[in-house]
Design an enzyme around this catalytic site. Structure first.
Site, PDB file in Angstrom:
ATOM      1  N   LYS A  80       0.193   4.880   6.750  1.00 20.85           N
ATOM      2  CA  LYS A  80      -0.344   5.641   5.612  1.00 20.85           C
ATOM      3  C   LYS A  80       0.225   7.052   5.610  1.00 20.85           C
ATOM      4  O   LYS A  80       0.832   7.493   6.573  1.00 20.85           O
ATOM      5  CB  LYS A  80      -1.879   5.748   5.699  1.00 20.85           C
ATOM      6  N   SER A 138       0.795  -1.229   0.000  1.00 19.62           N
ATOM      7  CA  SER A 138       0.000   0.000   0.000  1.00 19.62           C
ATOM      8  C   SER A 138       0.828   1.279   0.000  1.00 19.62           C
ATOM      9  O   SER A 138       0.339   2.321  -0.436  1.00 19.62           O
ATOM     10  CB  SER A 138      -0.959   0.014   1.187  1.00 19.62           C
TER      11      SER A 138
END
Length: 175
Positions: A91, A43
């Site tokens: 993230k 990711s």
């Protein structure tokens, strides 16, 4: 035989004293100041794990930097997953409270980030379970700021707080 027993007893006593001081200090340091973590998944490619499943980056997570819940756009953060509280995810912060963001696959095309929340996304769009899936994230879920890649050695570097130009907020409270 008596001197040997005295030496062993002193050694055990000193070890126990050191142990009962060192363990709380180490636990406090790891909980409040910094720790290391292995990043799994795709990711955050290419920023983290550019080699895909063949390698995993190990990053330094700085708890101290997020103690006042102050993060900036572009920071890479570790946070508790809003969908699975037993899991931590990593993230990039895309938008802060008050910002209006153009989403990528969220149910609403534009979202105003509410007070006390941030919008986070993975760098590898389409391969990331992020705010586009679960919406704005409460600042209370922040765990740490990722500051450096520690492993593998050829990737040692400070992580840059960079926001891709195409992910700038449509409107921010800074403007």
């Amino acid at each position: 035989m008596a001197p040997a027993q005295g030496w062993a007893r002193r050694y055990i006593k000193a070890f126990c004293k050191g142990f009962f001081v060192a363990v709380p200090v180490a636990v406090t340091f790891l909980d409040r100041v910094a720790c290391v973590a292995r990043v799994e998944g795709a990711s955050m490619q290419p920023s983290l794990n550019p080699g895909g499943s063949q390698s995993s980056d190990v990053v330094l997570l700085n708890h101290w930097k997020v103690r006042n819940l102050e993060v900036r756009r572009g920071d890479i953060v570790s946070l508790v997953s809003p969908k699975n509280p037993g899991q931590k995810i990593i993230k990039r912060v895309i938008a802060l409270e008050g910002d209006i963001i153009k989403t990528m696959g969220h149910k609403n095309r534009y979202v105003k980030v509410p007070r006390g929340h941030i919008w986070v996304e993975g760098d590898h769009h389409g391969h990331s379970f992020d705010s586009n899936s679960f919406g704005p994230v409460s600042l209370g879920l922040l765990h740490a700021l990722a500051t450096h890649i520690l492993w593998p050695p050829e990737r040692w570097q400070r992580l840059q707080s960079v926001l891709p130009p195409e992910r700038l907020p449509v409107q921010s409270e800074d403007q």
